[in-house]
Design an enzyme around this catalytic site. Structure first.
Site, mmCIF file in Angstrom:
data_model
loop_
_atom_site.group_PDB
_atom_site.id
_atom_site.type_symbol
_atom_site.label_atom_id
_atom_site.label_comp_id
_atom_site.label_asym_id
_atom_site.label_seq_id
_atom_site.Cartn_x
_atom_site.Cartn_y
_atom_site.Cartn_z
ATOM 1 N N ASP A 54 -9.367 -9.216 109.157
ATOM 2 C CA ASP A 54 -10.086 -10.375 108.795
ATOM 3 C C ASP A 54 -9.330 -11.626 109.321
ATOM 4 O O ASP A 54 -8.410 -12.075 108.303
ATOM 5 C CB ASP A 54 -10.743 -10.496 107.723
ATOM 6 C CG ASP A 54 -11.752 -11.474 107.698
ATOM 7 O OD1 ASP A 54 -11.165 -12.784 108.238
ATOM 8 O OD2 ASP A 54 -12.443 -11.521 106.700
ATOM 9 N N PHE A 92 -12.465 -11.782 100.350
ATOM 10 C CA PHE A 92 -13.548 -12.588 100.492
ATOM 11 C C PHE A 92 -13.942 -12.280 102.087
ATOM 12 O O PHE A 92 -12.962 -12.701 103.096
ATOM 13 C CB PHE A 92 -13.596 -13.813 100.422
ATOM 14 C CG PHE A 92 -14.669 -14.792 100.733
ATOM 15 C CD1 PHE A 92 -15.923 -14.827 99.806
ATOM 16 C CD2 PHE A 92 -14.850 -15.658 102.269
ATOM 17 C CE1 PHE A 92 -17.059 -15.600 100.598
ATOM 18 C CE2 PHE A 92 -15.801 -16.339 102.414
ATOM 19 C CZ PHE A 92 -17.083 -16.217 101.612
ATOM 20 N N LYS A 135 -13.927 -19.698 112.700
ATOM 21 C CA LYS A 135 -13.415 -21.142 112.154
ATOM 22 C C LYS A 135 -12.926 -21.678 113.537
ATOM 23 O O LYS A 135 -13.351 -22.381 114.174
ATOM 24 C CB LYS A 135 -12.517 -20.824 110.944
ATOM 25 C CG LYS A 135 -13.262 -20.584 109.737
ATOM 26 C CD LYS A 135 -12.479 -20.284 108.636
ATOM 27 C CE LYS A 135 -13.303 -20.210 107.162
ATOM 28 N NZ LYS A 135 -14.001 -21.225 106.749
#
Length: 412
Positions: free
Chosen positions: A230, A146, A259
């Site tokens: 990532d 994802f 985040k």
């Protein structure tokens, strides 16, 4: 007289009706109307308290309303909030240098700022295309990956349910199993880049096989491809090191961040090292709000607090405590525990994660169903003994409630 329960029900119905009427339903029905937070706790509109062990999906690294966060927002908002990227600002330069230092590259590398993780991955996608040129049309990503929901990031994402409604997506991306053998078979001199999450959070907190990142670094280097990691969910100390790639002692060509680096303020970043840092040139990418002084000042303050307060080590230590607590519950629903630091996945023996999360919320605990058979736990890096004890009591009760209502089975 109208009872308190009836008034509460009417109030809940009112905000739910407003959400259904006014919000696009891309996230589905909202669980609660939350109005205030402090530390690792949240309160809804009726004054009910919840223990937050999700942290906005690994975002609020310092918890809610941390004094450092509040002061940084207030101070910078009263100084300078936005000027566009025609200009540089001190907070932007300071946090860019800090990210490079924390990544262990010293002065090497450059940083591009956006507003989110998916924007960081869009920039990384462009980086891969520029590196590939005409002769390297292939980009590799992993099954269960994802990387975001914008079109480029979605091309890197492997979930058919997310991808299929938006086909055709940008071409050239191939999804391969997350094994060293599959990577060896797929890699050749036509590969521009390999995208990889060190831990696949959205897939249920799935760790890569032992030695995968080291093998990926060797293979991408041998074939002249970029290794892009990532770190959107795993970065900013969450796994017990500043970035998860550091557990394997490698240096990628680029990392993507978001985040936790903002602690709740929207910010994303692409950090590129070596030759990859020179690929994006004037006009090849941009963001109106990316790197604005307000976002970068807050990010710098959050990262400084994580560093000065030893919260990377705290993530490592408290993560071990949380894992031990879950394993010690002895519930027939708990089939295993995965992850590193304070990014933890609880594997369930039946596809009842949704029921466990709902039961936990009724009891006053916020966790997340990453998939039907996995519960994701990602609290603030500031948690201590009191929060872990409260979590253990609430999670134990939630598991017991669901176990009493549903027989266990081995997930297929």
């Amino acid at each position: 007289m109208t009872s308190h329960a009836a008034q509460t029900s009417e109030t809940a119905q009112a905000w739910q009706d407003a959400a259904d009427r006014d919000l696009i339903l891309n996230a589905g029905p909202r669980f609660e109307l939350l109005v205030r937070g402090e530390g690792s706790h949240l309160w809804d509109g009726e004054g009910r308290r919840y223990l937050d062990f999700l942290a906005g999906i690994a975002v609020t690294a310092l918890g809610h309303a941390h004094p450092v966060f509040v002061e940084a927002v207030s101070r910078q908002a009263g100084t300078l909030a936005h000027v566009s990227n025609y200009f540089a600002t001190p907070p932007q330069l300071e946090v860019a240098a800090r990210l490079k230092r924390l990544a262990g590259t010293g002065d090497a590398g450059r940083v591009f700022f956006g507003n989110s993780g998916t924007e960081a991955n869009e920039a990384a996608f462009k980086l891969a295309r520029l590196h590939g040129g005409v002769g390297r049309p292939r980009i590799l990503s992993l099954d269960n990956a994802f990387h975001g929901r914008t079109i480029g990031a979605l091309a890197l994402t492997a979930k058919a349910s997310m991808r299929d409604p938006f086909q055709p997506l940008p071409g050239g991306v191939e999804h391969i199993p997350a094994t060293i053998e599959a990577l060896e078979a797929a890699m050749d001199d036509r590969v521009a880049a390999l995208f990889v999450e060190p831990i696949q959070g959205e897939a249920g907190v799935l760790e890569l096989p032992e030695g995968y990142l080291r093998a990926a670094r060797e293979l991408t280097t041998a074939h002249g491809a970029l290794l892009i990691v990532d770190e959107i969910q795993t970065g900013a100390g969450r796994t017990g090191d500043w970035f998860a790639f550091q557990h394997d002692g490698i240096v990628p060509d680029a990392i993507t961040l978001a985040k936790g680096i903002g602690g709740g303020f929207p910010i994303g970043a692409l950090v590129a090292f070596g030759e990859a840092a020179a690929l994006l040139q004037p006009g090849s990418h941009g963001s109106t709000f990316g790197g604005n002084p307000l976002a970068t000042a807050v990010s710098n303050a959050v990262l400084e607090e994580i560093e000065q307060s030893g919260l990377v080590q705290n993530a490592r230590d408290r993560g071990a405590q949380v894992r031990a607590a879950v394993e010690g519950i002895g519930s027939p629903l708990v089939a295993g525990v995965r992850g590193r630091g304070l990014l933890i996945g609880v594997a369930l023996s039946a596809p009842v994660a949704g029921q466990v999360v709902a039961a936990a919320q009724r009891l006053g605990l916020i966790v997340n169903a990453a998939n039907p058979s996995s519960v994701r736990i990602a609290p603030a890096l500031t948690i201590g003994d009191a929060e872990i004890a409260e979590f253990t009591d609430l999670f134990t009760a939630a598991l017991a409630e669901v176990a009493a209502a549903a027989p266990t089975e081995t997930p297929k």
